[in-house]
Design a protein around this motif. Sequence first.
Motif, PDB file in Angstrom:
ATOM      1  N   THR A  67       6.333 109.912 -14.820  1.00  0.00           N
ATOM      2  CA  THR A  67       6.372 108.744 -15.716  1.00  0.00           C
ATOM      3  C   THR A  67       4.924 108.382 -16.054  1.00  0.00           C
ATOM      4  N   PRO A  68       4.517 108.611 -17.292  1.00  0.00           N
ATOM      5  CA  PRO A  68       3.094 108.435 -17.609  1.00  0.00           C
ATOM      6  C   PRO A  68       2.663 106.967 -17.621  1.00  0.00           C
ATOM      7  N   LEU A  69       1.385 106.758 -17.428  1.00  0.00           N
ATOM      8  CA  LEU A  69       0.816 105.416 -17.623  1.00  0.00           C
ATOM      9  C   LEU A  69       0.534 105.251 -19.121  1.00  0.00           C
ATOM     10  N   ASN A  70       0.613 104.024 -19.571  1.00  0.00           N
ATOM     11  CA  ASN A  70       0.350 103.744 -20.988  1.00  0.00           C
ATOM     12  C   ASN A  70      -1.075 103.283 -21.249  1.00  0.00           C
ATOM     13  N   ARG A  71      -1.802 102.990 -20.167  1.00  0.00           N
ATOM     14  CA  ARG A  71      -3.147 102.418 -20.305  1.00  0.00           C
ATOM     15  C   ARG A  71      -3.917 102.632 -19.000  1.00  0.00           C
ATOM     16  N   PRO A  72      -5.241 102.502 -19.016  1.00  0.00           N
ATOM     17  CA  PRO A  72      -6.002 102.649 -17.762  1.00  0.00           C
ATOM     18  C   PRO A  72      -5.696 101.506 -16.795  1.00  0.00           C
ATOM     19  N   ILE A  73      -5.880 101.797 -15.509  1.00  0.00           N
ATOM     20  CA  ILE A  73      -5.684 100.765 -14.486  1.00  0.00           C
ATOM     21  C   ILE A  73      -6.933 100.668 -13.615  1.00  0.00           C
ATOM     22  N   HIS A  74      -7.192  99.464 -13.143  1.00  0.00           N
ATOM     23  CA  HIS A  74      -8.302  99.231 -12.211  1.00  0.00           C
ATOM     24  C   HIS A  74      -7.709  98.581 -10.971  1.00  0.00           C
ATOM     25  N   ASP A  75      -7.691  99.353  -9.872  1.00  0.00           N
ATOM     26  CA  ASP A  75      -7.213  98.817  -8.597  1.00  0.00           C
ATOM     27  C   ASP A  75      -8.423  98.155  -7.931  1.00  0.00           C
ATOM     28  N   ILE A  76      -8.475  96.841  -8.042  1.00  0.00           N
ATOM     29  CA  ILE A  76      -9.697  96.109  -7.679  1.00  0.00           C
ATOM     30  C   ILE A  76     -10.038  96.284  -6.195  1.00  0.00           C
ATOM     31  N   LEU A 136      -9.549 110.070 -12.413  1.00  0.00           N
ATOM     32  CA  LEU A 136      -9.764 109.096 -11.341  1.00  0.00           C
ATOM     33  C   LEU A 136     -11.264 108.912 -11.194  1.00  0.00           C
ATOM     34  N   THR A 137     -11.760 107.673 -11.341  1.00  0.00           N
ATOM     35  CA  THR A 137     -13.208 107.448 -11.265  1.00  0.00           C
ATOM     36  C   THR A 137     -13.551 106.543 -10.101  1.00  0.00           C
ATOM     37  N   PRO A 160      -6.150 108.834  -1.604  1.00  0.00           N
ATOM     38  CA  PRO A 160      -4.873 108.406  -1.002  1.00  0.00           C
ATOM     39  C   PRO A 160      -4.391 107.078  -1.585  1.00  0.00           C
ATOM     40  N   ARG A 161      -5.326 106.181  -1.875  1.00  0.00           N
ATOM     41  CA  ARG A 161      -4.948 104.880  -2.462  1.00  0.00           C
ATOM     42  C   ARG A 161      -4.407 105.082  -3.884  1.00  0.00           C
ATOM     43  N   ALA A 162      -5.029 105.989  -4.612  1.00  0.00           N
ATOM     44  CA  ALA A 162      -4.561 106.259  -5.980  1.00  0.00           C
ATOM     45  C   ALA A 162      -3.156 106.843  -5.948  1.00  0.00           C
ATOM     46  N   ARG A 163      -2.902 107.719  -4.975  1.00  0.00           N
ATOM     47  CA  ARG A 163      -1.562 108.317  -4.874  1.00  0.00           C
ATOM     48  C   ARG A 163      -0.527 107.278  -4.454  1.00  0.00           C
ATOM     49  N   GLU A 164      -0.967 106.257  -3.705  1.00  0.00           N
ATOM     50  CA  GLU A 164      -0.036 105.165  -3.370  1.00  0.00           C
ATOM     51  C   GLU A 164       0.415 104.421  -4.631  1.00  0.00           C
ATOM     52  N   ALA A 165      -0.474 104.412  -5.641  1.00  0.00           N
ATOM     53  CA  ALA A 165      -0.200 103.616  -6.848  1.00  0.00           C
ATOM     54  C   ALA A 165       0.489 104.399  -7.957  1.00  0.00           C
ATOM     55  N   SER A 213      -9.020  98.560  -4.028  1.00  0.00           N
ATOM     56  CA  SER A 213      -9.232  99.942  -3.587  1.00  0.00           C
ATOM     57  C   SER A 213     -10.492 100.554  -4.185  1.00  0.00           C
ATOM     58  N   GLY A 214     -10.984  99.975  -5.305  1.00  0.00           N
ATOM     59  CA  GLY A 214     -12.240 100.450  -5.875  1.00  0.00           C
ATOM     60  C   GLY A 214     -12.124 101.708  -6.714  1.00  0.00           C
ATOM     61  N   PHE A 215     -11.058 101.794  -7.509  1.00  0.00           N
ATOM     62  CA  PHE A 215     -11.003 102.927  -8.445  1.00  0.00           C
ATOM     63  C   PHE A 215     -10.445 102.497  -9.788  1.00  0.00           C
TER      64      PHE A 215
END
Length: 411
Positions: A282-291, A306-307, A329-334, A293-295
């Motif tokens: 299921t694709p994302l429609n826009r960028p995300i900032h996980d505050i 992933l930056t 790992p945090r990105a994969r959680e999201a 987790s820092g990515f």
Amino acid sequence: MTQHVLVLGAGIVGICCAIEMRRRGLDVTLVDRREPARETSYGNAGVLAGGSIFPEASPDLWRQLPHLLLNRGAHVHVHYGYLPRMVPFLTRFLRNTRRAVYIRNAGAIHALLDRAVDTHRVLAREAGASHLVRRRGWLKLYRSAKAFAASDGDEQLLRDHGVDFTRLDPAALAELEPGLKPVFAGARWITGAAAVSDPGALGTRYADLFRAMGGSIRTARIRALRKTADGWRAESDAGPIDAGRAVVALGAWSRALLAPLGYRLPLIAERGYHRHFEPPRTPLNRPIHDIESGFVMAPMDKGYRLTSGVEWAPLDATATPVQLDRILPRAREAVAIGAPVGDSWLGNRPQTPDSLPVIGEVPGHRNLWLATGHGHLGLSLGPVTGLLLARAVQGESSDIDLSPYSPARFG
Ligand SMILES: Cc1cc2nc3c(=O)[nH]c(=O)nc-3n(C[C@H](O)[C@H](O)[C@H](O)COP(=O)(O)OP(=O)(O)OC[C@H]3O[C@@H](n4cnc5c(N)ncnc54)[C@H](O)[C@@H]3O)c2cc1C
């Protein structure tokens, strides 16, 4: 003085300066050691980051500093041996954490950032690159209700500056972005922001536009800059290049070229990494900032990019992408991203102590101009910087007060 202008550095900032000066009829040569937009402007997160008006030096930094400097989190990674060389930067940086200064700097960031999407849209249209810019906003995500509540001060600052955003609870977030797993307690959707699906390709298109306007691009490594009777000479590995005026837009490399002229720019490289991953089902429609987790993660043409956060290290230090290992790992959680695609990439954000770019004439050096120091926002601010710089070079008035960005603020 000739009408010939030399722009040193063909990152997004230099390219946009070159375009806007060419548009004003100047004879412009853009010089880079590489193809245009192949350094930091190539691998960033691609967000035209409306709402990112918060300077790095925040009043909360003092509380966070001990943790950040321990190198345990993902937000900052420090090469400790570099710290002594960072003292001139850090001294000024910490002075900018005073609340009144922070608020003033946020206002100065907003004045530019407010134009980011519109100025890109105009250029992208001219360059036949509109398909690379998508306006669906971006998401600032909070995992804990406590952290979300603690960001209320930031929210007020957004309101004070009229930045459009929508608060989302977990249900509204799931509806807007079904590709996100339910790990977030709240979010702010910065609705006016936009995303570039391939920042390197956008830079290439802008460089092509500059060529089509009659601009010239040369490949050469600049070694030094000297004053001449008629203007400025860049000494390069392809021989000397003379012009009446010169614009230094070398991003994080700007400082070294200016130091021999006696101008000490307190600029550091805040290094950052990216890696691409196969898209989720299921694709994302826009960028995300996980505050917390820092990515930042952005759906892009080359994969899910992933930056990482900030690495304080010398420009020439070997890559140490430990932050990517921490955030993955945090990105994969999201988001259910797939396997990695290709290797990690390293870029250098040109960061000033007040998080404001440096746009204007170098004090004591007539006809030598600076367009650098765009830190985390250079992709967003390239076109507006080009416009302001070109106006200033031509002595035109501007509706934006340029004094907060003046090189003179550093003496
Ligand atoms: C991980 C990461 C994520 C980011 N995400 C975003 C984002 O989402 N949105 C955003 O707005 N910004 C983002 N940024 C910041 C943005 O990428 C930078 O601010 C911007 O690219 C800086 O552009 P620039 O033109 O000043 O520098 P650069 O793109 O670095 O260009 C400088 C140019 O100077 C040239 N050069 C250097 N030395 C010499 C020399 N001696 N001779 C000749 N040429 C030379 C280089 O080859 C290079 O082309 C991010 C940065 C990173 C690292």
